[in-house]
Design a protein around this motif. Structure first.
Motif, mmCIF file in Angstrom:
data_model
loop_
_atom_site.group_PDB
_atom_site.id
_atom_site.type_symbol
_atom_site.label_atom_id
_atom_site.label_comp_id
_atom_site.label_asym_id
_atom_site.label_seq_id
_atom_site.Cartn_x
_atom_site.Cartn_y
_atom_site.Cartn_z
ATOM 1 N N GLY A 284 -1.285 14.060 2.474
ATOM 2 C CA GLY A 284 -2.623 14.570 2.181
ATOM 3 C C GLY A 284 -3.611 13.564 1.486
ATOM 4 N N LYS A 285 -3.329 12.426 1.476
ATOM 5 C CA LYS A 285 -3.959 11.389 0.802
ATOM 6 C C LYS A 285 -4.294 10.042 1.566
ATOM 7 C CE LYS A 285 -2.847 12.935 -4.116
ATOM 8 N NZ LYS A 285 -2.648 12.416 -5.433
ATOM 9 N N GLN A 286 -5.235 9.439 1.345
ATOM 10 C CA GLN A 286 -5.651 8.102 2.199
ATOM 11 C C GLN A 286 -4.801 7.173 1.620
ATOM 12 O OE1 GLN A 286 -9.595 7.421 1.290
ATOM 13 N NE2 GLN A 286 -10.293 8.365 3.365
ATOM 14 N N ARG A 287 -4.309 6.388 2.360
ATOM 15 C CA ARG A 287 -3.653 5.042 2.222
ATOM 16 C C ARG A 287 -4.337 4.239 0.908
ATOM 17 N NH1 ARG A 287 -0.849 1.776 6.848
ATOM 18 N NH2 ARG A 287 -0.283 3.832 7.256
ATOM 19 N N GLU A 288 -3.592 3.806 0.131
ATOM 20 C CA GLU A 288 -4.295 3.009 -0.996
ATOM 21 C C GLU A 288 -3.632 1.605 -1.415
ATOM 22 O OE1 GLU A 288 -4.306 5.368 -4.485
ATOM 23 O OE2 GLU A 288 -2.317 5.452 -4.893
ATOM 24 N N SER B 261 -3.245 2.456 -11.449
ATOM 25 C CA SER B 261 -2.035 3.145 -11.694
ATOM 26 C C SER B 261 -0.539 2.303 -11.516
ATOM 27 C CB SER B 261 -1.804 4.010 -10.426
ATOM 28 O OG SER B 261 -1.821 3.296 -9.154
ATOM 29 N N ALA C 273 5.539 8.464 -2.365
ATOM 30 C CA ALA C 273 4.525 8.361 -1.332
ATOM 31 C C ALA C 273 5.371 7.484 -0.247
ATOM 32 C CB ALA C 273 3.364 7.163 -1.589
ATOM 33 N N GLU D 132 3.995 11.083 -9.415
ATOM 34 C CA GLU D 132 3.098 10.801 -8.539
ATOM 35 C C GLU D 132 3.168 9.462 -7.873
ATOM 36 O OE1 GLU D 132 3.073 11.744 -11.938
ATOM 37 O OE2 GLU D 132 1.707 10.572 -12.867
ATOM 38 N N TYR E 238 1.019 -1.061 -0.126
ATOM 39 C CA TYR E 238 0.008 -0.202 -0.041
ATOM 40 C C TYR E 238 0.929 1.312 0.125
ATOM 41 C CZ TYR E 238 -4.197 -2.792 1.278
ATOM 42 O OH TYR E 238 -5.177 -3.736 1.267
ATOM 43 N N GLN F 16 0.818 5.568 0.767
ATOM 44 C CA GLN F 16 0.366 6.868 1.107
ATOM 45 C C GLN F 16 0.968 8.131 0.899
ATOM 46 O OE1 GLN F 16 -1.012 6.784 5.347
ATOM 47 N NE2 GLN F 16 -2.607 8.379 4.969
ATOM 48 N N ALA F 17 0.313 9.061 -0.004
ATOM 49 C CA ALA F 17 1.145 10.163 -0.299
ATOM 50 C C ALA F 17 0.743 11.465 0.812
ATOM 51 C CB ALA F 17 0.737 10.531 -1.669
#
Length: 115
Positions: free
Chosen positions: A42-46, A62, A91, A88, A37, A39-40
């Motif tokens: 300000g973003k949620q973990r993906e 991605s 993270a 992009e 996973y 996480q960048a």
């Protein structure tokens, strides 16, 4: 005591490659579904990619075509080969292990893609 230890992160230029590793201990590694996973700021973990105990893989859109997840059950280690990296992709990348009701996380490794 369960430990998931990530390594291999760092600074890379756009278009470059990195290979992340996740070394597991304290679990029966071969039965766990393992995942990467990220996480960048300000973003949620993906989810980036995951691999089941049987070797089936699943990738985020991605990551398709650029990243490859693999595992070595003999070494209790999971890998993520990342090619054609983009800014992009920057993270913190986390290792995840899950089996039935058990789930564990590593501390994360920073990946920065910048010129």
């Amino acid at each position: 005591q369960v430990q998931l230890v990530e390594s291999g992160g760092g600074l890379v230029q756009p278009g470059g490659s990195l290979k992340l590793s996740c070394a597991a201990s304290g679990i029966i590694f071969r039965v766990y579904t393992m995942g990467w996973y990220r996480q960048a700021p300000g973003k949620q973990r993906e989810l980036v990619a995951e691999i089941t105990s049987g070797g089936s893989t699943n990738y985020a859109d991605s990551a398709k075509g650029r990243f490859t997840i693999s595992r070595d059950n003999a070494k209790n280690t999971m890998y993520l080969q990342m090619n054609s990296l983009k800014p992009e992709d920057t993270a913190v990348y986390y290792c995840n292990a899950r089996y039935v009701y058990n789930e564990y996380w590593g501390q994360g490794t920073q990946v920065t893609v910048s010129s």
